[in-house]
Design an enzyme around this catalytic site. Sequence first.
Site, PDB file in Angstrom:
ATOM      1  CE1 TYR A 101      -2.957   3.137   0.741  1.00 18.28           C
ATOM      2  CE2 TYR A 101      -2.167   3.074   3.008  1.00 18.28           C
ATOM      3  CZ  TYR A 101      -2.870   3.704   2.002  1.00 18.28           C
ATOM      4  OH  TYR A 101      -3.476   4.907   2.254  1.00 18.28           O
ATOM      5  CG  ASP A 174      -1.694  -3.894   5.304  1.00 27.07           C
ATOM      6  OD1 ASP A 174      -2.855  -4.310   5.470  1.00 27.07           O
ATOM      7  OD2 ASP A 174      -1.436  -2.808   4.764  1.00 27.07           O
ATOM      8  CE  LYS A 199      -9.011   0.856   1.692  1.00 26.98           C
ATOM      9  NZ  LYS A 199      -8.426   1.595   2.814  1.00 26.98           N
TER      10      LYS A 199
END
Length: 378
Positions: A101, A174, A199
């Site tokens: 990310y 993550d 998310k």
Amino acid sequence: MTKRPETLAAQALHQTDRETGAVIPPIHPATTYMRDENNALVGEMDYRRPKGPTEMQAANVLAALEGAADARLFSSGLAAIAAILDTLEIGAHVVAQTEMYYGAKKLLHHLAAKGLISLTFFEPHDKMGLKQAVQAGKTELVWIETPANPSWAVVDVAYAAEIAHAAGAILGVDGTCSPPCTTRALDLGADLVMHSATKYLNGHSDVLMGAVVTKSQDERWEKLCTGHHLTGAVPSAFDSWLMMRGLRTLFVRFERQSANALKVAEAMKAHGAVSHVLYPGLEDHPGHAIAARQMTNGFGGLLSIRLKGGPEAARKLCASTEVFLQATSIGGVESLIEHRKPIEGPSSPTPDNLVRLSCGIEAADDLIEDLKKALDRT
């Protein structure tokens, strides 16, 4: 009886309202809590910044799904990552992926530029590169993301944990793109798992939130909780309640999103305008075998395609779809499409012809028809 994770999620740990009998827990927006004549707290809470009832209810559901010792919620995913990094010693060595990310990568570079950490990167598919990057007695944190956004490269969590622990480091994962309905990274050896709860966990594109879960309530976890309290990077009670509501449908949403993404990926492989389809659920994906071992209940709704027509074709595709909405985010019930390189910036390693797709819960045939028509127009 021992309840399965699907039941724990759907019933939110049976956190009903005992006063009214409501089958869902109430929202507690209060910021402060009463004391009695002896200045003793009436209940367990004294102020909502360290922990409020609704926030802790949601955190407890997530901890149960992860098999975690404890969990904390943050105001965003980046705030959660920052809280983990804040537990490191000044100058600590951090090993992280080249592909991840982009916001997390920017934060790492920002801290390194200030001399707060030192950085070594490795390619997510390169096990030997990871092993060589980790330095015994020096590396404090190995940070991985799997599947890696937006290439969806797969990292072997158990192997990364083995390498990190052998060097005296911890493994942080993550898990945003591989939530606990399909991957429990703590069971695979991770020490801390972070989620952008915005998310998949919430799943409705109406909450901004991060979360961290821990394998053990050790000294580092105490540091993280202290930082959580001192910095005040906490979500609202209403957002926490919404996230807990989202968790109740996590398993069914993820199953439908995974099925849709696989159908879309297979259809895109057969389209003449597409040069590459990046999805770990495809058997020819380089990381498929590892993903199949780690992602036990579906490969998720996220995939990327690369277009033969280059960046201009990618831009036109994203502007031409009708079912897929052109917007930034992933994991929601609605399908989103994005030309990723311009969002991440010129320094990003993401190819300029890459289009990221987040498949929602719509009819798969509508998603495929939408992409095909848009590709034909561009």
